[in-house]
Scaffold this motif. Structure first.
Motif, short mmCIF file in Angstrom:
data_model
loop_
_atom_site.label_atom_id
_atom_site.label_comp_id
_atom_site.label_asym_id
_atom_site.label_seq_id
_atom_site.Cartn_x
_atom_site.Cartn_y
_atom_site.Cartn_z
N HIS A 41 5.03 8.14 -1.86
CA HIS A 41 3.63 7.77 -1.94
C HIS A 41 3.09 8.08 -3.33
O HIS A 41 3.41 9.10 -3.92
N THR A 43 -0.42 7.70 -6.25
CA THR A 43 -1.84 7.48 -6.46
C THR A 43 -2.03 6.43 -7.56
O THR A 43 -1.07 6.05 -8.24
N TYR A 64 -6.68 -0.39 -11.06
CA TYR A 64 -7.62 -0.36 -9.94
C TYR A 64 -7.96 -1.76 -9.45
O TYR A 64 -8.30 -1.95 -8.29
N THR A 71 -2.43 -4.78 -1.89
CA THR A 71 -2.55 -4.40 -0.48
C THR A 71 -2.93 -5.62 0.36
O THR A 71 -2.40 -5.80 1.45
N GLU A 78 -2.22 0.99 2.03
CA GLU A 78 -3.07 2.09 1.58
C GLU A 78 -2.96 3.21 2.60
O GLU A 78 -3.01 2.97 3.80
N ASP A 80 -4.78 6.76 3.37
CA ASP A 80 -5.83 7.71 3.04
C ASP A 80 -5.61 8.98 3.83
O ASP A 80 -5.70 8.98 5.05
N GLU A 85 -8.46 11.24 -3.03
CA GLU A 85 -7.78 10.14 -3.72
C GLU A 85 -6.94 9.34 -2.73
O GLU A 85 -6.41 9.89 -1.77
N LYS A 86 -6.82 8.06 -2.98
CA LYS A 86 -6.04 7.21 -2.09
C LYS A 86 -4.58 7.20 -2.51
O LYS A 86 -4.27 7.25 -3.68
N TYR A 87 -3.71 7.11 -1.52
CA TYR A 87 -2.29 6.97 -1.78
C TYR A 87 -1.85 5.58 -1.37
O TYR A 87 -2.50 4.93 -0.56
N TYR A 88 -0.76 5.17 -1.96
CA TYR A 88 -0.19 3.86 -1.64
C TYR A 88 1.30 4.01 -1.39
O TYR A 88 1.94 4.89 -1.94
N GLY B 82 -12.28 8.23 5.92
CA GLY B 82 -11.71 7.52 4.78
C GLY B 82 -12.68 6.60 4.06
O GLY B 82 -12.29 5.61 3.48
N THR B 83 -13.96 6.95 4.08
CA THR B 83 -14.94 6.12 3.40
C THR B 83 -15.46 6.78 2.13
O THR B 83 -16.41 6.31 1.53
#
Lengths: 157, 157
Positions: A41, A43, A64, A71, A78, A80, A85-88, B82-83
Motif C-alpha cells: 500500500h 500514499t 493528486y 481509481t 483507495e 482509507d 492520509e489515504k492509501y492506495y 473516511g471523510t
DNA sequence: CTGCCTGCAAACTCTTTGCACGAAT
DNA sequence: ATTCGTGCAAAGAGTTTGCAGGCAG
C-alpha cells in the motif's frame, strides 16, 4: 523496465484515457509505472517520490489529479484506514471484497478476502431502505511476537 | 436544562476528571452538555457551535482538547467514516460491537450492532500473529426511496 | 492549432500546538 | 499560591485549485 504483466494493464489504462477523452501524457504514464512498481500500500507522497524517479517533471498536483483517474478506472483501489492520509493498492482483477488488517506495530496493511461482507451489506442496508455502494471492514491489531520477543517478524522498514 | 438521564453520566465525567487529576472547568462541562444534547453523530465543529450556545467562552482548541478525554473515558466513541473529519457519538453502556451504515444521500450514519465482527477480528488476526485492538465495519449506501420517488424518508436536514 | 494538461504556489480543511493569561484546587 | 486550563493565533499535514504556459491530438 516495466514488467511484462504490467504492459497489458498499461494498455488498459491508455484505452481508459482514450475512452474518456483524456490525454496520454508522459506524467500520467510515469505515475502509472510508479504505482505498479509498488509492492505494498502506498500514499500519494510515496507515489510522487517513485514517479519522479521515472520522470522528474512529475508534480505533486498531477499525482493528486491522476489518482482519481486510476481509481475510477479500477486500476487502483483507495484504502482509507483513518490515519488522515489515504492509501492506495493495485486492484485485483476479481471484484473480490477485501478487508484490511492493520498492524499498529509494523504499520503494515494486510488485505484479506472477506466475501461475507457483501452479504452483510445487503442484509443490513435493505432493512434501512438502502442499497449498498461500498463496504469496508478493518481490524487494527498489535503484533504478538513483538511484545513477547521484542521483534516483529513482519517488520519490513 | 440538562435531562435527568444525563446527570448521572455527568457525574461519571466529573469523577473521571477527578480520578485523572484533571480539573472540572466550566468549558469542559459546557462541552459535555453540548455533546449529550446531540441527537446524532456530530463533528468537532458541531460540538463547538452547541457548546458556545451554552458558554460562549468555549474555544475551538478546548473542544479539540476535550474530545480525547471524553473518548478515553468511554463517554463518547469516535467514528471515522473516511471523510476527512471525525465524527463522535454517545457511547452506549454495553460494550457492543457496532457497525455503521452511511447513507450517501441523506448523510445520516446508522449504528448497527455487529457482534460477529469480534469473532472475525480474532480469527483473521490470529492467523497473522496479531491480536485485534479495534474493528470497524462500514457500509456506504444510497437511498432507494430517493431514487424512485425523489424523496428520502430519512432526510432530516 | 486548439484546448486539455501541467507545474507552481497559494488556498483550504481539519486538527494540533506555543504562549501568556486566567481560573480551579 | 500553585498549577493546570484556556483562548488566540500560528503552524501542521494532506489535499485541492487558479493561473499562465506547454504539449497531445
Amino acid at each position: 523496465m516495466a514488467s511484462v504483466s504490467n504492459d497489458a494493464t498499461k494498455d488498459q489504462f491508455k484505452s481508459y484515457l482514450a475512452r474518456k477523452g483524456l490525454r496520454v501524457t508522459n506524467q500520467r504514464l510515469a505515475i502509472f509505472d510508479a504505482a505498479f512498481a509498488q509492492t505494498k500500500h502506498f500514499t500519494a507522497e510515496d507515489l510522487l517520490d517513485q514517479a519522479r524517479r521515472i520522470d522528474d517533471s512529475v508534480s505533486r498536483a498531477t499525482v493528486y489529479r491522476t489518482l482519481p483517474i486510476m481509481t475510477e478506472s479500477a486500476l487502483l483501489r483507495e484504502v482509507d484506514i483513518g490515519t488522515g492520509e489515504k492509501y492506495y493498492v493495485r486492484n485485483p482483477q476479481e471484484n473480490a471484497q477485501m478487508a484490511q488488517v492493520i498492524c499498529l506495530d509494523c504499520d503494515r496493511i494486510f488485505e484479506i478476502s472477506a466475501p461475507f461482507m457483501e452479504w452483510y451489506g445487503n442484509t443490513v442496508s435493505s432493512k434501512l431502505g438502502l442499497t449498498p455502494v461500498t463496504q469496508r471492514l478493518q481490524v487494527s491489531a498489535r503484533c504478538i511476537a513483538l511484545r513477547e520477543t521484542g521483534a516483529c517478524k513482519n517488520k519490513v522498514t
